[in-house]
Design a protein around this motif. Sequence first.
Motif, mmCIF file in Angstrom:
data_model
loop_
_atom_site.group_PDB
_atom_site.id
_atom_site.type_symbol
_atom_site.label_atom_id
_atom_site.label_comp_id
_atom_site.label_asym_id
_atom_site.label_seq_id
_atom_site.Cartn_x
_atom_site.Cartn_y
_atom_site.Cartn_z
ATOM 1 N N MET A 49 5.707 12.100 -0.711
ATOM 2 C CA MET A 49 5.849 11.245 -0.643
ATOM 3 C C MET A 49 6.482 10.567 1.207
ATOM 4 N N TRP A 76 -5.633 4.015 -3.742
ATOM 5 C CA TRP A 76 -5.341 2.384 -2.817
ATOM 6 C C TRP A 76 -6.891 2.205 -3.302
ATOM 7 N N TYR A 79 1.256 9.964 -5.281
ATOM 8 C CA TYR A 79 1.312 11.200 -5.063
ATOM 9 C C TYR A 79 2.192 11.927 -6.168
ATOM 10 N N PHE A 80 3.303 11.281 -5.918
ATOM 11 C CA PHE A 80 4.526 11.341 -7.509
ATOM 12 C C PHE A 80 3.697 11.919 -8.611
ATOM 13 N N TYR A 123 5.375 7.805 3.277
ATOM 14 C CA TYR A 123 5.957 6.211 2.774
ATOM 15 C C TYR A 123 7.084 5.373 2.458
ATOM 16 N N GLN A 153 1.368 4.211 -2.341
ATOM 17 C CA GLN A 153 0.891 5.174 -2.405
ATOM 18 C C GLN A 153 1.429 6.195 -2.295
ATOM 19 N N MET A 154 3.014 6.046 -2.890
ATOM 20 C CA MET A 154 4.206 6.756 -3.081
ATOM 21 C C MET A 154 4.391 7.138 -4.782
ATOM 22 N N LEU A 158 1.041 -1.650 0.315
ATOM 23 C CA LEU A 158 -0.173 -0.128 0.094
ATOM 24 C C LEU A 158 0.494 1.223 0.291
ATOM 25 N N ALA A 159 2.212 1.377 0.707
ATOM 26 C CA ALA A 159 2.698 2.294 1.006
ATOM 27 C C ALA A 159 3.769 2.540 -0.594
ATOM 28 N N PHE A 160 4.347 1.675 -1.496
ATOM 29 C CA PHE A 160 4.377 1.948 -2.932
ATOM 30 C C PHE A 160 3.145 2.225 -3.179
#
Lengths: 327, 307, 379
Positions: free
Chosen positions: B284, A254, A141-142, B287, A137-138, A133-135
């Motif tokens: 970011m 997500w 936002y990118f 994360y 989200q990165m 999930l964190a990847f």
Amino acid sequence: MSREGLINLALGLGLLAFPLWAEWAEEPFMITLSTRVAILALAGVGLNLSLGLGGLVSLGHAAFFGIGGYAMGILASHAQSYTPIFEWPLVIEGTKAMPVIWLVAIAAAGLLALAIGALSLRTSGVYFIMITLAFGQMLFYFAVSWPAYGGEDGLSIYVRNAFPGLNTLVPLQFFLIAYALLMAVLGLAALITRSPFGLALDAARQVPVRVETVGIAPYRLRLIAFVISGMITGLAGALYADLNRFVSPAMFNWQTSGEIVILVILGGTARLFGPVAGAAFFVALEHLLGGVSDYWRIYLGLVLLAVVLFARGGIVGTLAGREAADG
Amino acid sequence: MSFSLFVEQLLNGLQLGVTLFLTASGLTLVFGVMGLINLAHGSLFMIGAYAAAAVAGATGSFLLASAASLAAAAAAGALIEMVVIRRLYSRDHLDQVLATFALILILSEGTRWIFGSFPLYLSIPDWLAGPVTLPGGIRYPLYRLTIILVGLVIAAGLFLLIARTRLGIRIRAGESDREIVAALGVNIAALYTIVFAIGAALAGLSGALVGAIQSVQVGMGEPVMILAFVVIVIGGIGSIRGALIGAILVGVTDTLGRAMLPDLFRLFMDNSAATSVGSALASMLIYVLMAAVLIVRPTGLYGARGA
Amino acid sequence: MKARSLLLAAGTAVLMAGAALAGPVKIGMITTLSGGGASLGVAIRDGFMLAIKQSGRTDVEVIVEDDQRKPDIAVQLADRMVQSDKVDILTGIVWSNLAMAVVPSVTAQGKFYISPNAGPSALAGKGCHKNYFNAAWQNDNLHEAAGAWANTAGFKNSFILAPNYPAGVDALNGYKRFYKGKIAGEVFTKLGQKDYAGEIAQIRASGADSVFFFLPGGMGIAFLKQYADSGVNLPLVGPAFSFDQDILQAVGDAALGVHNTSQWNKDLDNPANKAFVAAFVKEYGRLPSLYASQGYDTANLILSALDKADVKDADAFRAALEAADFASVRGKFRFGPNHHPIQDIYVREVVKEGDVYTNRLVGVALKDRGDAYAAECRM
């Protein structure tokens, strides 16, 4: 033929028959909906490989879906404006040819999956869910804040990309492309499941220790499965972008990951045709409930809840019985 | 950046961290005891905020509103546990994800159905409004200091609850072996309902406290829920201490990243490029932090078990 | 098809001269009716439907669908409306990113799209289209007006902030286009961010004499509350979005006295506006918002063109839209060469009337403002 085999046959033929009927009945939007089902199912088949067979619950497959979409968007937007993507060290032009776009999408998603998988697979269980999930989200936002390709506004591609010999703007022809790819990938998934690799992966999911004792590293098995899974979902992302003639960071959201997970579970985890059933059910629900009231998502939630509580094993699992769950 | 501004930003980071801890504590408690992934935790946060806004609107009392947020979220939590969640303990994480995702849809749209689509009013009470001057001349909002205090009190309370009380002993016992605990005559079903209600109440209270300085609207819980997951994963799932440390780490990283990254990039880029690249990276950053922590420590900072 | 078809019945409908009535005119409205952004879509729909109802026309069918604020859903609804429902006109989209997904494709298929809200720069400049009209504003307009007003107010050193996404970048550029003072600091916040303690600390430390901010929706509510509580007393200015009738009640005292820019306000003195505000309150039991006024104007613009021309005759209908021959609640209203409004943009101040927070007009920030992209538009 087993009961599940019959169900699979019915699902495969049904997904083909419905748009053919829609063509005859002059309901082009029903063809578009069927195309959406086929593409979402394709993304689900990809996830199902890592989730069903490998036991790797990824809540970050939107990353691959989105990267596939952006592969299409970037290539096609450069072709549309006749500007090269790179001029140095060598000139790389954009393209509107679907097969090229697919290959690029698959390669990009595969590389991304290799990187994310190599790092994420050090964890397991809930930690794995959350790191994927964190990847995701990165990347979300990118994509939102990166101005070159539209940021949150996304990229519009005015004309659908081309496939040799077909007119992709005709809804039925584009559906057939998506359907053919789905069937090909389903065949591939069936082969993988029955291959020594698939069997070892399945064993690694159930009893990791036993696999290690025969000299196979579960980490490597899982990484390979994760990469293949990401590549398939990336291909689906490129097709989805072509269906909408548009890409945006929403593909990285997500909730996109959540929806792909949901349609796999709805259809039946680890069932070959589960994602097809799940995607068809989800799209139909969304379409039918959307007009009921402004608060239609309450009903969607209730239906999903009922399925998970009372129809264990998903749609295919419930219809086929439990006999072939691991087969 | 001057030193006093740096201290103030650290304080802001601490405050954001404690705010996150309020939400994350309930989540980690529920996960630690029952092994349940509850995506609908953010919806309980929202229910608390709406209850507080409704009661504050009717009575004008912030204390009553906070009490209402606790009560409403605990009641909603207990109800949800008995009707739905109870059936999910024996299931795998996948089923839990799907079922609690469905709960988000039901609770969000249900709230919108009852309260309408427009945001509600909930504000800081007069006796907590405005800034105070801290040693060193920093002017800092009293309400934010109060949030820090409440958060630390709750953290201490949870430690005591788990370490010292009968309920805490049962909770710890239930974490390690639920069959034995059940055999000893503890009503596991009731215990789980209580724990879930406590977790929900914590989420509801944080919804009320945070709602007063943010916005009370449908969907307010989802970003919070994701951040709470980031926090408990960094801290190690099930660990209250981990949640506190993880929350503060996330809060400080996020605040300092937002404040300093654009300036950092200005050292070697032109102004507008630095602003956009720095801001993009800042968004970011948590994360990246989470991925980095998990790569080094695959079960988080204080995590004991892998599931 | 499961669309909510709102076929309007009026007992004494008089067929308008000049309108050829082969069949009902179908208008597809794609807007956000569920989830966190629903309040904007609901306002646009309510304003739009009020105008349709008032017109008493039985030959206008409006198909309303919820896009869930998702671009892919919006595209698919647009496909359905064009392919299956055979609508003639589309409208309703709230968000720029959804508009960017839908508008190029529907206008390329020969349909009209009339925007009641989003006006991204790409659709005003190089990407303009003869069948695309914006009845609200180009995205930069209200920010430009804020910049112009900052000069009048004597601001010399502004701190400016907006979320890090294209509309946020446009907002800061729009402000700087007219503002003549210095910039004390420029910050892009995270989209969806709800805690602004860090930014407020930067504002305090920057030595600014004023703050311009663009933070739509819940972000703005959070910022205003936290700013009011921080003890920083610099004057704020921003576009109307964070001071809209529907969200002001949630901000409360924290917004009082803040100046904001808008092309409309409920106390604008013209007959159309008075009638609109009264009718809206009567119909829905609440004061209309900016978005409702835009929905209302959009519907009246479409109706005025339908009175003059058959929608099937695209050239005639387009000319009728270009004429914009309707009584706008904004008073003066006309289209520029790129089909975006040329209109006055006002400064408002947040006040409390009884128990209700609302805005009152303070002055005009920009007169007859078009937009910065019209020159790039080649239709």
